[in-house]
Write a protein that holds these residues in place. Structure first.
Motif, PDB file in Angstrom:
ATOM      1  N   PRO A 194      -9.413 -26.248 -14.265  1.00  0.00           N
ATOM      2  CA  PRO A 194      -8.003 -25.885 -14.245  1.00  0.00           C
ATOM      3  C   PRO A 194      -7.222 -26.695 -15.269  1.00  0.00           C
ATOM      4  O   PRO A 194      -7.480 -27.888 -15.461  1.00  0.00           O
ATOM      5  CB  PRO A 194      -7.574 -26.242 -12.822  1.00  0.00           C
ATOM      6  N   ILE A 205      -1.322 -21.542  -8.661  1.00  0.00           N
ATOM      7  CA  ILE A 205      -1.236 -20.943  -9.988  1.00  0.00           C
ATOM      8  C   ILE A 205       0.211 -20.603 -10.293  1.00  0.00           C
ATOM      9  O   ILE A 205       0.894 -19.955  -9.496  1.00  0.00           O
ATOM     10  CB  ILE A 205      -2.123 -19.695 -10.082  1.00  0.00           C
ATOM     11  N   VAL A 220      -7.819 -22.300  -5.644  1.00  0.00           N
ATOM     12  CA  VAL A 220      -6.452 -21.966  -6.063  1.00  0.00           C
ATOM     13  C   VAL A 220      -5.789 -21.012  -5.076  1.00  0.00           C
ATOM     14  O   VAL A 220      -6.460 -20.286  -4.341  1.00  0.00           O
ATOM     15  CB  VAL A 220      -6.417 -21.338  -7.472  1.00  0.00           C
ATOM     16  N   THR A 252      -3.347 -18.145 -16.924  1.00  0.00           N
ATOM     17  CA  THR A 252      -3.683 -17.676 -15.579  1.00  0.00           C
ATOM     18  C   THR A 252      -2.530 -16.966 -14.866  1.00  0.00           C
ATOM     19  O   THR A 252      -2.740 -16.408 -13.793  1.00  0.00           O
ATOM     20  CB  THR A 252      -4.152 -18.852 -14.719  1.00  0.00           C
ATOM     21  N   LYS A 281       1.166 -27.416 -11.267  1.00  0.00           N
ATOM     22  CA  LYS A 281       0.617 -26.071 -11.110  1.00  0.00           C
ATOM     23  C   LYS A 281      -0.387 -25.747 -12.219  1.00  0.00           C
ATOM     24  O   LYS A 281      -0.311 -26.292 -13.323  1.00  0.00           O
ATOM     25  CB  LYS A 281       1.741 -25.036 -11.103  1.00  0.00           C
ATOM     26  N   VAL A 282      -1.294 -24.843 -11.892  1.00  0.00           N
ATOM     27  CA  VAL A 282      -2.298 -24.389 -12.854  1.00  0.00           C
ATOM     28  C   VAL A 282      -1.661 -23.365 -13.782  1.00  0.00           C
ATOM     29  O   VAL A 282      -1.086 -22.375 -13.328  1.00  0.00           O
ATOM     30  CB  VAL A 282      -3.503 -23.768 -12.126  1.00  0.00           C
ATOM     31  N   THR A 338     -10.488 -29.474  -6.953  1.00  0.00           N
ATOM     32  CA  THR A 338     -11.411 -28.983  -7.974  1.00  0.00           C
ATOM     33  C   THR A 338     -12.797 -28.827  -7.374  1.00  0.00           C
ATOM     34  O   THR A 338     -13.114 -29.390  -6.325  1.00  0.00           O
ATOM     35  CB  THR A 338     -11.474 -29.917  -9.198  1.00  0.00           C
ATOM     36  N   LEU A 383      -4.809 -25.750  -5.294  1.00  0.00           N
ATOM     37  CA  LEU A 383      -3.888 -25.844  -6.418  1.00  0.00           C
ATOM     38  C   LEU A 383      -3.169 -24.501  -6.575  1.00  0.00           C
ATOM     39  O   LEU A 383      -3.779 -23.446  -6.423  1.00  0.00           O
ATOM     40  CB  LEU A 383      -4.653 -26.173  -7.703  1.00  0.00           C
ATOM     41  N   ILE A 438      -3.638 -28.100 -15.846  1.00  0.00           N
ATOM     42  CA  ILE A 438      -2.528 -28.368 -14.947  1.00  0.00           C
ATOM     43  C   ILE A 438      -1.331 -28.910 -15.709  1.00  0.00           C
ATOM     44  O   ILE A 438      -1.447 -29.858 -16.486  1.00  0.00           O
ATOM     45  CB  ILE A 438      -2.966 -29.360 -13.848  1.00  0.00           C
ATOM     46  N   SER A 474     -11.840 -24.574  -9.530  1.00  0.00           N
ATOM     47  CA  SER A 474     -10.854 -25.123  -8.603  1.00  0.00           C
ATOM     48  C   SER A 474     -10.534 -24.118  -7.511  1.00  0.00           C
ATOM     49  O   SER A 474     -10.611 -22.903  -7.719  1.00  0.00           O
ATOM     50  CB  SER A 474      -9.570 -25.512  -9.341  1.00  0.00           C
ATOM     51  N   VAL A 532      -6.995 -21.772 -17.656  1.00  0.00           N
ATOM     52  CA  VAL A 532      -8.356 -22.165 -17.306  1.00  0.00           C
ATOM     53  C   VAL A 532      -9.109 -22.452 -18.600  1.00  0.00           C
ATOM     54  O   VAL A 532      -9.165 -21.632 -19.518  1.00  0.00           O
ATOM     55  CB  VAL A 532      -9.047 -21.084 -16.436  1.00  0.00           C
TER      56      VAL A 532
END
Length: 285
Positions: free
Chosen positions: A211, A151, A60, A260, A219-220, A49, A149, A213, A58, A223
């Motif tokens: 993010p 997505i 990503v 996202t 996983k993201v 982050t 991280l 999660i 974050s 947002v």
């Protein structure tokens, strides 16, 4: 919008809502999604982050990102250093030298990363900004020991356990996805298929861009971007929900995020945003 209180926001009122709002109590958490009911949660911390000057974010990667691709930072469109994009405005490949404080797993400062450009940003249909960095994923991992991280490429699922991780406040909120909003209106902006949290994710100013999660996958899936603060309808800091029939619902104290997975379908080789890709649904300039 969940920004710090560093200045007065314009009190924009949505034009043309056309329906008297129904004020609703905060929704309660639904049962966990069947395929995740027994899933073992992964560890979610602050690693990857970032803290912006006015928001959270974050580092990503997409499912197809490679170690030597330029890394990306995800935040909100309303967190741009240039101010809020207007309704209908889409920003692509705009130069930027913005810096971000990269955090380690405990929320301590790992280092500083810097943007080379705003790859994509908008507040139309969604509320997203995506910065390209001057560093690659491999360089960030080698220098700081921090991995990006990922997505998720999939639409999130109602009932999923999530954590909202704020690099600005170094705080983690835990709740579930309560549901999805057909259209959400705030001031002059309209967002599609927004994520609504259960009430325990009581995010505050400065958590914008955090993010969201999925605790089962790490996983993201979204947002963080806004919440209804005072019970007003469709005004700045007081988004309203609009269903397919045009009925308006206000949920004071409930907070929201933007999905996202849209980004994945619009990302080409080398982490290049390609809005012409088949299946890309992000708004275009």
């Amino acid at each position: 919008m969940k920004k710090p209180l560093v200045g007065a926001l314009l009190g924009l009122v949505l034009a043309g809502a056309g329906v008297a709002p129904a004020v609703a109590a905060p929704a309660t958490a639904p049962a966990a999604a069947p395929d995740r009911a027994t899933a073992q949660a992964v560890t979610v911390d602050f690693a990857g982050t970032v803290a912006l000057s006015n928001c959270s974010g974050s580092v990503v990667k997409m499912p197809g990102s490679q170690p030597n691709d330029p890394a990306l930072v995800l935040s909100n469109g309303h967190c741009l250093e240039t101010g809020f994009p207007a309704a209908g405005q889409v920003i692509v490949d705009q130069p930027s030298s913005r810096s971000f404080t990269l955090l380690n797993s405990t929320g301590g400062r790992a280092g500083t990363v810097r943007a080379s450009k705003i790859s994509y940003a908008t507040m139309t249909d969604t509320d997203i900004s995506l910065y390209q960095l001057t560093s690659t994923y491999a360089q960030i991992e080698s220098k700081y020991g921090i991995k990006a991280l990922e997505i998720s490429a999939d639409h999130p699922v109602q009932g999923t356990a999530i954590k909202v991780v704020s690099g600005y406040w170094k705080r983690i909120y835990s709740c579930n996805i309560d549901g999805f909003v057909y259209r959400m209106k705030e001031g002059g902006w309209t967002w599609k298929d927004s994520v609504r949290y259960t009430s325990s994710c009581n995010t505050i100013g400065g958590t914008s861009g955090s993010p969201v999660i999925d605790t089962a996958t790490g996983k993201v899936v979204a947002v963080n971007n806004t919440g209804n603060e005072s019970g007003q309808s469709c005004t700045v800091n007081n988004p309203c929900e609009v269903d397919e029939a045009g009925n308006v619902t206000v949920r004071q104290g409930i907070n929201y995020a933007q999905q996202t997975y849209w980004l994945v379908g619009c990302m080409g080789t080398g982490n290049k945003v390609d809005l012409s890709r088949p299946g890309c649904v992000l708004p275009k300039p």
